[in-house]
Design a protein around this motif. Structure first.
Motif, PDB file in Angstrom:
ATOM      1  N   ILE A  20     -34.846 -43.219  44.355  1.00  0.00           N
ATOM      2  CA  ILE A  20     -33.729 -42.688  43.943  1.00  0.00           C
ATOM      3  C   ILE A  20     -32.847 -43.711  42.960  1.00  0.00           C
ATOM      4  CG2 ILE A  20     -31.339 -41.631  44.638  1.00  0.00           C
ATOM      5  CD1 ILE A  20     -32.414 -40.636  47.264  1.00  0.00           C
ATOM      6  N   SER A  78     -38.829 -39.970  48.572  1.00  0.00           N
ATOM      7  CA  SER A  78     -37.709 -40.362  49.565  1.00  0.00           C
ATOM      8  C   SER A  78     -38.037 -39.512  50.764  1.00  0.00           C
ATOM      9  CB  SER A  78     -36.231 -40.163  48.857  1.00  0.00           C
ATOM     10  OG  SER A  78     -35.941 -40.909  47.593  1.00  0.00           O
ATOM     11  N   SER A  79     -38.567 -38.078  50.578  1.00  0.00           N
ATOM     12  CA  SER A  79     -38.815 -37.482  51.798  1.00  0.00           C
ATOM     13  C   SER A  79     -40.024 -38.065  52.420  1.00  0.00           C
ATOM     14  CB  SER A  79     -39.624 -36.029  51.380  1.00  0.00           C
ATOM     15  OG  SER A  79     -38.234 -35.279  50.449  1.00  0.00           O
ATOM     16  N   LYS A  85     -37.631 -47.114  51.154  1.00  0.00           N
ATOM     17  CA  LYS A  85     -38.442 -46.057  50.352  1.00  0.00           C
ATOM     18  C   LYS A  85     -37.831 -44.880  50.162  1.00  0.00           C
ATOM     19  CE  LYS A  85     -43.055 -47.558  52.016  1.00  0.00           C
ATOM     20  NZ  LYS A  85     -44.126 -47.500  53.036  1.00  0.00           N
ATOM     21  N   VAL A  86     -36.934 -44.620  50.976  1.00  0.00           N
ATOM     22  CA  VAL A  86     -35.977 -43.650  50.830  1.00  0.00           C
ATOM     23  C   VAL A  86     -35.062 -43.634  49.376  1.00  0.00           C
ATOM     24  CG1 VAL A  86     -33.899 -42.262  51.429  1.00  0.00           C
ATOM     25  CG2 VAL A  86     -35.840 -42.563  53.076  1.00  0.00           C
ATOM     26  N   SER A  87     -34.163 -44.905  49.617  1.00  0.00           N
ATOM     27  CA  SER A  87     -33.327 -45.282  48.553  1.00  0.00           C
ATOM     28  C   SER A  87     -33.823 -45.812  47.358  1.00  0.00           C
ATOM     29  CB  SER A  87     -32.278 -46.227  49.059  1.00  0.00           C
ATOM     30  OG  SER A  87     -32.956 -47.480  49.564  1.00  0.00           O
ATOM     31  N   SER A 128     -38.525 -38.449  42.646  1.00  0.00           N
ATOM     32  CA  SER A 128     -38.015 -39.653  43.445  1.00  0.00           C
ATOM     33  C   SER A 128     -37.785 -38.946  44.737  1.00  0.00           C
ATOM     34  CB  SER A 128     -36.878 -40.191  42.820  1.00  0.00           C
ATOM     35  OG  SER A 128     -35.681 -39.246  42.888  1.00  0.00           O
TER      36      SER A 128
END
Length: 401
Positions: free
Chosen positions: A155, A259-260, A150-152, A255
């Motif tokens: 992005i 990602s946060s 979910k972070v990558s 995004s």
């Protein structure tokens, strides 16, 4: 088995889920942003999301019953193949220059139906293919992996949207391929299917799951609280892209916000993987209260970095709740009933989400900037009203860690 070693089944479940989740996170981020940019309307995004969720609510009623009746591995494979094939086929018909609302709804309905059968089956098969003493740790690993993606994923999604030669249609195809790879991984899971000799109707099986849950009044309270909380979380999912698009007009900001949230989830799940001992109901509900409380910081500041921080801690506490909740269910419910119990749980959990999507979609077209603190207050009150009374706190519901 040492804690540092993974079995074959653990690796296949881990990598299969991770690959399909990566494709789906990219798809969801890109699709939501595309709808908002093309329409500029929270109402349209809310309505599309709500319509797509309705079949999920209906199918969830019997998804777990199907899971308990049939070969769970085959269900996982079939659902991934169907979802993958539909995404690839629909990707060829998508038009990047215009929003085809019926087509978008068709894609989301296909994925919603697939997830309605896939989710309770995946949760139910884990105790059958993984040692009981490893379940909490594997759940933490799976959650950590999910949050890393979910972070990558957002992005990567923002980067793909910035490329002239990759549009929303290609992102459909990428998501479809990820499902097919996941299905291939699931094919090699070592699993022994024992067919039930009982000849009950689907409705009777569903009632069995309902009766099992009904025995535990505090579990019922928890499910009601989760359902109410998801009403507000559905609103958060609608308002966030609209807020970012209105204030910043930049998919990269959206995004990074997603990602946060995921980074907070990673850290929350990571710390939880080291926890040992017993957890009580008050600990699980505490995570939800903290999850909602962080949104109140936005009353005092609308700075972009404050928004990132609030979303980070929202992900932190929400992920901790999810790990604790699902571990409790998996380690305390009769394994022969897990599928139908999860089916009932998922149905109750999402029943108000289409309403939340619609309500906050309409509200978001008028005063989107003040809605996140209201959402936070709603989450906190949903938990407090159901749990923080003398009768609830007298009970020590524990799961085996």
């Amino acid at each position: 088995m040492g804690d540092s070693m993974f079995s074959r089944n653990e690796l296949l479940v881990f990598f299969g889920n991770s690959i399909s989740q990566l494709g789906n996170v990219i798809f969801t981020m890109a699709l939501n942003w595309w709808i908002v940019v093309m329409t500029g309307s929270a109402k349209i995004l809310g309505m599309i999301t709500a319509i797509s969720l309705i079949p999920s609510v209906l199918i969830n009623l019997f998804g777990g019953v199907i899971s308990d009746r049939f070969n769970k591995r085959n269900i996982l494979i079939l659902m991934d193949v169907i979802a993958g094939t539909m995404c690839i086929l629909l990707g060829f018909f998508a038009d990047d220059s215009s929003l085809n609302i019926p087509l978008v709804i068709a894609v989301n309905i296909a994925l919603s139906i697939s997830f309605s059968l896939f989710s309770p089956t995946m949760r139910a098969i884990i105790p059958e293919i993984i040692d009981e003493n490893r379940i909490k740790k594997i759940n933490s690993y799976l959650t950590t992996s999910s949050e890393i993606i979910k972070v990558s994923g957002p992005i990567v999604g923002a980067w793909l949207l910035s490329l002239d030669f990759i549009g929303i249609s290609m992102i459909f195809v990428i998501n479809g391929v990820s499902f097919l790879i996941s299905a291939l991984m699931e094919f090699f899971i070592k699993y022994s299917y024992a067919q039930s000799s009982k000849a009950k109707s689907y409705f009777e099986d569903f009632i069995d799951g309902f009766k099992y849950v009904k025995r535990d009044p505090l579990l019922i309270r928890l499910l009601i609280a989760v359902s109410l909380v998801n009403f507000f979380i559905a609103g958060y999912n609608i308002i966030l892209p609209v807020l970012v698009n209105s204030l910043y007009k930049d998919s990269t900001v959206y995004s990074l916000a997603l990602s946060s949230e995921a980074l907070g989830g990673i850290i929350g799940a990571f710390f939880l993987s080291f926890s040992k001992g017993k957890s009580q109901l008050v600990h699980i509900s505490r995570e939800l209260i903290l999850c909602g409380s962080v949104f109140l910081l936005l009353v005092f500041s609308n700075n972009l970095y404050v928004l990132y921080g609030v979303i980070f801690f929202f992900g932190f506490f929400l992920t901790r709740f999810n790990v604790l909740f699902f571990t409790y269910i998996q380690t305390n419910i009769d394994k022969t009933l897990l599928g139908r119990v999860f089916s009932f749980i998922f149905t109750i959990a999402i029943v108000f989400m289409p309403i939340g999507n619609t309500v906050f979609g309409f509200l978001g077209d008028y005063f989107y900037e003040g809605l996140l603190p209201i959402i936070g207050i709603g989450i906190v009150l949903s938990v407090i009203l159901l749990f923080f009374n003398k009768s609830a706190l007298k009970h020590n519901h524990k799961y085996k860690g």
